[in-house]
Design an enzyme around this catalytic site. Structure first.
Site, PDB file in Angstrom:
ATOM      1  N   ASN A  50      -2.563  -9.693   7.277  1.00 23.04           N
ATOM      2  CA  ASN A  50      -2.396  -9.027   5.986  1.00 23.04           C
ATOM      3  C   ASN A  50      -0.937  -8.568   5.857  1.00 23.04           C
ATOM      4  O   ASN A  50      -0.468  -7.741   6.646  1.00 23.04           O
ATOM      5  CB  ASN A  50      -3.361  -7.836   5.924  1.00 23.04           C
ATOM      6  CG  ASN A  50      -3.282  -7.131   4.597  1.00 23.04           C
ATOM      7  OD1 ASN A  50      -2.205  -6.897   4.086  1.00 23.04           O
ATOM      8  ND2 ASN A  50      -4.428  -6.783   4.048  1.00 23.04           N
ATOM      9  N   HIS A 100       1.897  -4.714   3.843  1.00 25.47           N
ATOM     10  CA  HIS A 100       2.818  -3.637   4.209  1.00 25.47           C
ATOM     11  C   HIS A 100       4.275  -4.089   4.279  1.00 25.47           C
ATOM     12  O   HIS A 100       5.175  -3.261   4.270  1.00 25.47           O
ATOM     13  CB  HIS A 100       2.369  -2.965   5.505  1.00 25.47           C
ATOM     14  CG  HIS A 100       1.065  -2.246   5.315  1.00 25.47           C
ATOM     15  ND1 HIS A 100       0.893  -1.307   4.336  1.00 25.47           N
ATOM     16  CD2 HIS A 100      -0.122  -2.365   5.932  1.00 25.47           C
ATOM     17  CE1 HIS A 100      -0.354  -0.859   4.370  1.00 25.47           C
ATOM     18  NE2 HIS A 100      -0.994  -1.499   5.330  1.00 25.47           N
ATOM     19  N   ARG A 109      11.840   0.879  -2.072  1.00 30.39           N
ATOM     20  CA  ARG A 109      13.187   0.888  -2.661  1.00 30.39           C
ATOM     21  C   ARG A 109      13.236   0.104  -3.967  1.00 30.39           C
ATOM     22  O   ARG A 109      14.318  -0.085  -4.515  1.00 30.39           O
ATOM     23  CB  ARG A 109      14.193   0.292  -1.666  1.00 30.39           C
ATOM     24  CG  ARG A 109      14.555   1.206  -0.532  1.00 30.39           C
ATOM     25  CD  ARG A 109      15.437   2.355  -1.033  1.00 30.39           C
ATOM     26  NE  ARG A 109      15.774   3.280   0.019  1.00 30.39           N
ATOM     27  CZ  ARG A 109      16.899   3.215   0.740  1.00 30.39           C
ATOM     28  NH1 ARG A 109      17.774   2.261   0.531  1.00 30.39           N
ATOM     29  NH2 ARG A 109      17.145   4.114   1.660  1.00 30.39           N
ATOM     30  N   HIS A 146      -3.389  -8.289  -0.779  1.00 35.21           N
ATOM     31  CA  HIS A 146      -4.211  -7.476  -1.679  1.00 35.21           C
ATOM     32  C   HIS A 146      -3.399  -7.155  -2.923  1.00 35.21           C
ATOM     33  O   HIS A 146      -2.388  -6.461  -2.826  1.00 35.21           O
ATOM     34  CB  HIS A 146      -4.616  -6.189  -0.945  1.00 35.21           C
ATOM     35  CG  HIS A 146      -5.565  -5.321  -1.690  1.00 35.21           C
ATOM     36  ND1 HIS A 146      -6.074  -4.163  -1.151  1.00 35.21           N
ATOM     37  CD2 HIS A 146      -6.116  -5.436  -2.926  1.00 35.21           C
ATOM     38  CE1 HIS A 146      -6.906  -3.607  -2.026  1.00 35.21           C
ATOM     39  NE2 HIS A 146      -6.929  -4.348  -3.112  1.00 35.21           N
ATOM     40  N   ARG A 162      -3.194  -4.947  -5.903  1.00 32.85           N
ATOM     41  CA  ARG A 162      -3.811  -3.721  -6.399  1.00 32.85           C
ATOM     42  C   ARG A 162      -3.532  -3.584  -7.876  1.00 32.85           C
ATOM     43  O   ARG A 162      -2.536  -4.072  -8.384  1.00 32.85           O
ATOM     44  CB  ARG A 162      -3.251  -2.501  -5.652  1.00 32.85           C
ATOM     45  CG  ARG A 162      -3.260  -2.680  -4.162  1.00 32.85           C
ATOM     46  CD  ARG A 162      -3.918  -1.687  -3.322  1.00 32.85           C
ATOM     47  NE  ARG A 162      -4.816  -0.746  -3.868  1.00 32.85           N
ATOM     48  CZ  ARG A 162      -5.704  -0.084  -3.125  1.00 32.85           C
ATOM     49  NH1 ARG A 162      -5.812  -0.345  -1.835  1.00 32.85           N
ATOM     50  NH2 ARG A 162      -6.476   0.810  -3.658  1.00 32.85           N
ATOM     51  N   ARG A 184       1.051  -1.490  -6.199  1.00 29.26           N
ATOM     52  CA  ARG A 184       1.840  -0.611  -5.333  1.00 29.26           C
ATOM     53  C   ARG A 184       2.560  -1.362  -4.216  1.00 29.26           C
ATOM     54  O   ARG A 184       3.532  -0.878  -3.679  1.00 29.26           O
ATOM     55  CB  ARG A 184       0.976   0.515  -4.765  1.00 29.26           C
ATOM     56  CG  ARG A 184       0.035   0.104  -3.660  1.00 29.26           C
ATOM     57  CD  ARG A 184      -0.782   1.285  -3.184  1.00 29.26           C
ATOM     58  NE  ARG A 184      -1.757   1.686  -4.182  1.00 29.26           N
ATOM     59  CZ  ARG A 184      -2.913   2.284  -3.902  1.00 29.26           C
ATOM     60  NH1 ARG A 184      -3.208   2.588  -2.662  1.00 29.26           N
ATOM     61  NH2 ARG A 184      -3.776   2.599  -4.838  1.00 29.26           N
ATOM     62  N   HIS A 185       2.031  -2.541  -3.831  1.00 28.24           N
ATOM     63  CA  HIS A 185       2.781  -3.329  -2.846  1.00 28.24           C
ATOM     64  C   HIS A 185       2.972  -4.778  -3.300  1.00 28.24           C
ATOM     65  O   HIS A 185       4.052  -5.139  -3.725  1.00 28.24           O
ATOM     66  CB  HIS A 185       2.220  -3.202  -1.419  1.00 28.24           C
ATOM     67  CG  HIS A 185       0.724  -3.109  -1.288  1.00 28.24           C
ATOM     68  ND1 HIS A 185      -0.116  -4.067  -1.764  1.00 28.24           N
ATOM     69  CD2 HIS A 185      -0.057  -2.148  -0.718  1.00 28.24           C
ATOM     70  CE1 HIS A 185      -1.364  -3.720  -1.482  1.00 28.24           C
ATOM     71  NE2 HIS A 185      -1.369  -2.552  -0.869  1.00 28.24           N
ATOM     72  N   GLU A 236      -7.323 -10.461  -1.552  1.00 31.41           N
ATOM     73  CA  GLU A 236      -8.180  -9.269  -1.639  1.00 31.41           C
ATOM     74  C   GLU A 236      -7.980  -8.656  -3.010  1.00 31.41           C
ATOM     75  O   GLU A 236      -6.834  -8.464  -3.438  1.00 31.41           O
ATOM     76  CB  GLU A 236      -7.767  -8.226  -0.596  1.00 31.41           C
ATOM     77  CG  GLU A 236      -8.080  -8.609   0.814  1.00 31.41           C
ATOM     78  CD  GLU A 236      -7.658  -7.521   1.800  1.00 31.41           C
ATOM     79  OE1 GLU A 236      -7.880  -7.724   3.000  1.00 31.41           O
ATOM     80  OE2 GLU A 236      -7.094  -6.501   1.371  1.00 31.41           O
ATOM     81  N   THR A 281     -20.456   5.608   1.134  1.00 31.50           N
ATOM     82  CA  THR A 281     -20.014   6.822   1.833  1.00 31.50           C
ATOM     83  C   THR A 281     -18.992   6.503   2.928  1.00 31.50           C
ATOM     84  O   THR A 281     -18.047   7.236   3.130  1.00 31.50           O
ATOM     85  CB  THR A 281     -21.221   7.560   2.458  1.00 31.50           C
ATOM     86  OG1 THR A 281     -22.095   6.590   2.997  1.00 31.50           O
ATOM     87  CG2 THR A 281     -21.923   8.401   1.423  1.00 31.50           C
ATOM     88  N   GLU A 299     -17.160  -9.315   4.872  1.00 27.72           N
ATOM     89  CA  GLU A 299     -16.185  -8.801   5.829  1.00 27.72           C
ATOM     90  C   GLU A 299     -16.674  -7.417   6.223  1.00 27.72           C
ATOM     91  O   GLU A 299     -16.774  -6.521   5.373  1.00 27.72           O
ATOM     92  CB  GLU A 299     -14.780  -8.719   5.222  1.00 27.72           C
ATOM     93  CG  GLU A 299     -13.782  -8.116   6.212  1.00 27.72           C
ATOM     94  CD  GLU A 299     -12.325  -8.198   5.762  1.00 27.72           C
ATOM     95  OE1 GLU A 299     -11.949  -9.165   5.069  1.00 27.72           O
ATOM     96  OE2 GLU A 299     -11.562  -7.284   6.123  1.00 27.72           O
ATOM     97  N   HIS A 356      -9.987  -3.898   9.071  1.00 19.11           N
ATOM     98  CA  HIS A 356      -9.544  -2.558   8.672  1.00 19.11           C
ATOM     99  C   HIS A 356      -9.418  -1.649   9.897  1.00 19.11           C
ATOM    100  O   HIS A 356     -10.408  -1.381  10.563  1.00 19.11           O
ATOM    101  CB  HIS A 356     -10.441  -1.878   7.632  1.00 19.11           C
ATOM    102  CG  HIS A 356      -9.739  -0.688   7.015  1.00 19.11           C
ATOM    103  ND1 HIS A 356      -8.900  -0.822   5.924  1.00 19.11           N
ATOM    104  CD2 HIS A 356      -9.701   0.600   7.368  1.00 19.11           C
ATOM    105  CE1 HIS A 356      -8.386   0.356   5.634  1.00 19.11           C
ATOM    106  NE2 HIS A 356      -8.849   1.248   6.490  1.00 19.11           N
TER     107      HIS A 356
HETATM  108  N1  PXP Z   1      -9.515  -6.089   5.366  1.00 23.67           N
HETATM  109  C1  PXP Z   1      -9.569  -5.473   4.157  1.00 23.67           C
HETATM  110  C2  PXP Z   1     -10.655  -5.836   3.214  1.00 23.67           C
HETATM  111  C3  PXP Z   1      -8.597  -4.515   3.795  1.00 23.67           C
HETATM  112  O1  PXP Z   1      -8.656  -3.932   2.585  1.00 23.67           O
HETATM  113  C4  PXP Z   1      -7.576  -4.218   4.715  1.00 23.67           C
HETATM  114  C5  PXP Z   1      -6.535  -3.202   4.354  1.00 23.67           C
HETATM  115  O2  PXP Z   1      -5.762  -3.639   3.312  1.00 23.67           O
HETATM  116  C6  PXP Z   1      -7.541  -4.902   5.935  1.00 23.67           C
HETATM  117  C7  PXP Z   1      -8.545  -5.813   6.237  1.00 23.67           C
HETATM  118  C8  PXP Z   1      -6.455  -4.680   6.941  1.00 23.67           C
HETATM  119  O3  PXP Z   1      -6.486  -3.371   7.393  1.00 23.67           O
HETATM  120  P1  PXP Z   1      -5.341  -2.840   8.362  1.00 23.67           P
HETATM  121  O4  PXP Z   1      -4.068  -2.820   7.560  1.00 23.67           O
HETATM  122  O5  PXP Z   1      -5.820  -1.468   8.717  1.00 23.67           O
HETATM  123  O6  PXP Z   1      -5.257  -3.780   9.513  1.00 23.67           O
END
Ligand code: PXP
Length: 240
Positions: free
Chosen positions: A7, A10, A18, A43, A45, A49-50, A70, A101, A151, A191
């Site tokens: 992923n 980040h 910036r 992902h 959003r 945001r990214h 995603e 939850t 997932e 995650h």
């Molecule tokens: N899988 C899904 C569905 C996610 O939303 C995320 C976070 O964006 C990840 C995996 C990856 O999570 P992490 O960045 O904590 O490894």
């Protein structure tokens, strides 16, 4: 064989801090593939945001493994997915009310809407994965949508403190995986996975792909992305 979806959100998070052009997540995807990534996950959003729309379209042209988009189950994202044609889509919660939850997508609470959106994606030839907690009701509801994958949300496992709590969360993930596979679903997970906690999840029988982001990009800041991905592939085999 268990595969790794990297992923790269980040990388874009650093760029957006910036509002500039570097680091470019497209270059990140290329380096991740050189390091052994089996897929690239991004992902989009709603608030951008990214990742930006431009990133997704360039990734579609650049990624030579597979591209997992995603996204939230909204009409805007559906239109983008149908246009982009990723290799698969993972439906994730965007707003609080779509979350169970523990944090996965609440499929049981919005079955009709999920059936509709999964139907449109699968109907267009895009396999769908539902990001859910390892609960039988959510697995059953995901199956009912026509999605091919789930997932499993590994956040509870990642946050568990102590051996006993971790073992309990791992067994919940394992049971969820076996239940889903018996129902004919394919199973991914992700995650909060790290170099230190990934191996037990990687050992779950029937697991197909782990989607991992933060820990890889964090290590990449220290040692480079290619090596960070290579290290994660080793960690998934218990070799790090
Ligand atoms: N899988 C899904 C569905 C996610 O939303 C995320 C976070 O964006 C990840 C995996 C990856 O999570 P992490 O960045 O904590 O490894």
């Amino acid at each position: 064989m268990l595969t790794l979806g990297v992923n790269i959100d980040h990388i874009a998070t650093i760029r957006q801090a910036r509002q500039t052009t570097e680091p470019d997540p497209i270059a990140g995807a290329v380096l991740a593939e050189l390091g052994g990534a089996d897929g690239i996950t991004a992902h989009l959003r709603e608030d951008r945001r990214h990742m930006q729309d431009r990133d997704l379209y360039l990734l579609r042209k650049t990624v030579s493994t597979h591209l997992n988009l995603e996204m939230a189950a909204t009409n805007e994202m559906l239109a983008i997915a149908l246009d982009l044609q990723p290799d698969y889509v993972t439906l994730v919660p965007e707003r609080r009310e779509e979350v169970t939850t523990e944090g996965g997508l609440d499929v049981t609470g919005q079955q009709a809407r999920m059936n509709e959106i999964v139907g449109k994606l699968e109907g267009a030839g895009i396999p769908v994965s539902m990001f859910i907690d390892a609960e039988e009701s959510q697995i059953d509801a995901s199956k009912q949508t026509g999605a091919k994958f789930i997932e499993l949300h590994t956040g509870q496992y990642a946050e568990a403190k102590g051996e006993e709590a971790r073992a309990k969360e791992l067994s919940i993930l394992n049971r969820g995986c076996q239940y889903a596979r018996a129902a004919g679903l394919r199973v991914n997970a992700g995650h909060g996975l790290t170099y230190l906690n990934v191996y037990p999840v990687a050992c779950i029988d029937g697991m197909e792909e782990l989607n991992i982001g933060h820990t890889i990009v964090a290590r990449a800041a220290m040692v480079g992305l290619e090596r960070a991905v290579r290290d994660m592939k080793l960690a998934m085999r218990g070799l790090l």
